[in-house]
Design an enzyme around this catalytic site. Structure first.
Site, PDB file in Angstrom:
ATOM      1  N   VAL A 122       5.136  -2.178  11.098  1.00 25.36           N
ATOM      2  CA  VAL A 122       5.848  -1.423  10.065  1.00 25.36           C
ATOM      3  C   VAL A 122       5.400   0.025  10.314  1.00 25.36           C
ATOM      4  O   VAL A 122       4.269   0.385  10.023  1.00 25.36           O
ATOM      5  CB  VAL A 122       5.498  -1.898   8.637  1.00 25.36           C
ATOM      6  CG1 VAL A 122       6.140  -0.992   7.602  1.00 25.36           C
ATOM      7  CG2 VAL A 122       5.938  -3.344   8.441  1.00 25.36           C
ATOM      8  N   PRO A 123       6.262   0.831  10.921  1.00 24.63           N
ATOM      9  CA  PRO A 123       5.832   2.101  11.520  1.00 24.63           C
ATOM     10  C   PRO A 123       5.569   3.249  10.550  1.00 24.63           C
ATOM     11  O   PRO A 123       6.258   4.274  10.559  1.00 24.63           O
ATOM     12  CB  PRO A 123       6.987   2.422  12.475  1.00 24.63           C
ATOM     13  CG  PRO A 123       8.174   1.838  11.800  1.00 24.63           C
ATOM     14  CD  PRO A 123       7.680   0.573  11.139  1.00 24.63           C
ATOM     15  N   CYS A 124       4.542   3.122   9.744  1.00 19.38           N
ATOM     16  CA  CYS A 124       4.194   4.184   8.804  1.00 19.38           C
ATOM     17  C   CYS A 124       3.759   5.453   9.540  1.00 19.38           C
ATOM     18  O   CYS A 124       3.836   6.546   8.980  1.00 19.38           O
ATOM     19  CB  CYS A 124       3.121   3.714   7.827  1.00 19.38           C
ATOM     20  SG  CYS A 124       1.596   3.165   8.593  1.00 19.38           S
ATOM     21  N   HIS A 125       3.354   5.318  10.798  1.00 15.97           N
ATOM     22  CA  HIS A 125       2.953   6.493  11.576  1.00 15.97           C
ATOM     23  C   HIS A 125       4.144   7.411  11.875  1.00 15.97           C
ATOM     24  O   HIS A 125       3.960   8.569  12.222  1.00 15.97           O
ATOM     25  CB  HIS A 125       2.272   6.071  12.884  1.00 15.97           C
ATOM     26  CG  HIS A 125       3.125   5.235  13.783  1.00 15.97           C
ATOM     27  ND1 HIS A 125       3.305   3.876  13.576  1.00 15.97           N
ATOM     28  CD2 HIS A 125       3.871   5.558  14.862  1.00 15.97           C
ATOM     29  CE1 HIS A 125       4.107   3.398  14.525  1.00 15.97           C
ATOM     30  NE2 HIS A 125       4.472   4.399  15.303  1.00 15.97           N
TER      31      HIS A 125
END
Length: 160
Positions: A122-125
């Protein structure tokens, strides 16, 4: 019953937890090496481990294993929006709040982003400040920068 595994990444040791229902968490550890680092990967984690290794080798841009994160309904809505950010792209916290239908929820969306239990998957970056600055990242801004560079490297072109 949940099992866990640890893998080495360019950013440190990652811990993967899950069960036959799916992967519940992936996190980066600050320790150099956990006491129980082992080459044996439980069957229910093998696909996630393989896909994460492929990601770090530059051979994977999407993940397709089952996930089963714990969180509030609002957090899950935010994480679902994060999954819509394409590989190699970024968006702002305000963009996420607007997609959720309420620009006033920007702080709540940022908080949910910070509680994301599925590092990289889950690409929170990929979420940055409205001004384009790298902001808040639980794993450290140096890791966020590394991940964004990994996903969108500046390609040098020869003039000759």
């Amino acid at each position: 019953m949940e099992t866990e595994s640890f893998i080495e990444t360019p950013l440190g040791i990652a811990q993967i937890r899950g069960s036959k229902e799916g992967i519940s968490s992936i996190s980066i550890l600050n320790e150099k090496e956990p006491a129980n680092l082992s080459d044996k990967v439980p069957d229910e984690l093998k696909t996630a481990v393989k896909q994460l290794q492929e990601y770090f080798k530059g051979k994977r841009t999407e993940f397709d294993f089952n996930v089963n994160p714990s969180g509030t309904d609002f957090q899950k809505k935010v994480w679902k929006e994060l999954l819509q950010i394409p590989f190699g792209k970024t968006c702002s916290y305000m963009d996420i709040a607007k997609k959720l239908g309420d620009p006033k929820c920007i702080r709540a969306a940022a908080s949910a982003n910070g509680k994301n239990p599925l590092w990289i998957v889950v690409p929170c970056h990929r979420v940055i400040g409205s001004n384009g600055e790298l902001t808040g990242y639980a794993g450290g801004l140096w890791r966020k920068k590394w991940l964004l560079d990994h996903e969108n490297p500046v390609k040098q072109q020869s003039l000759f």
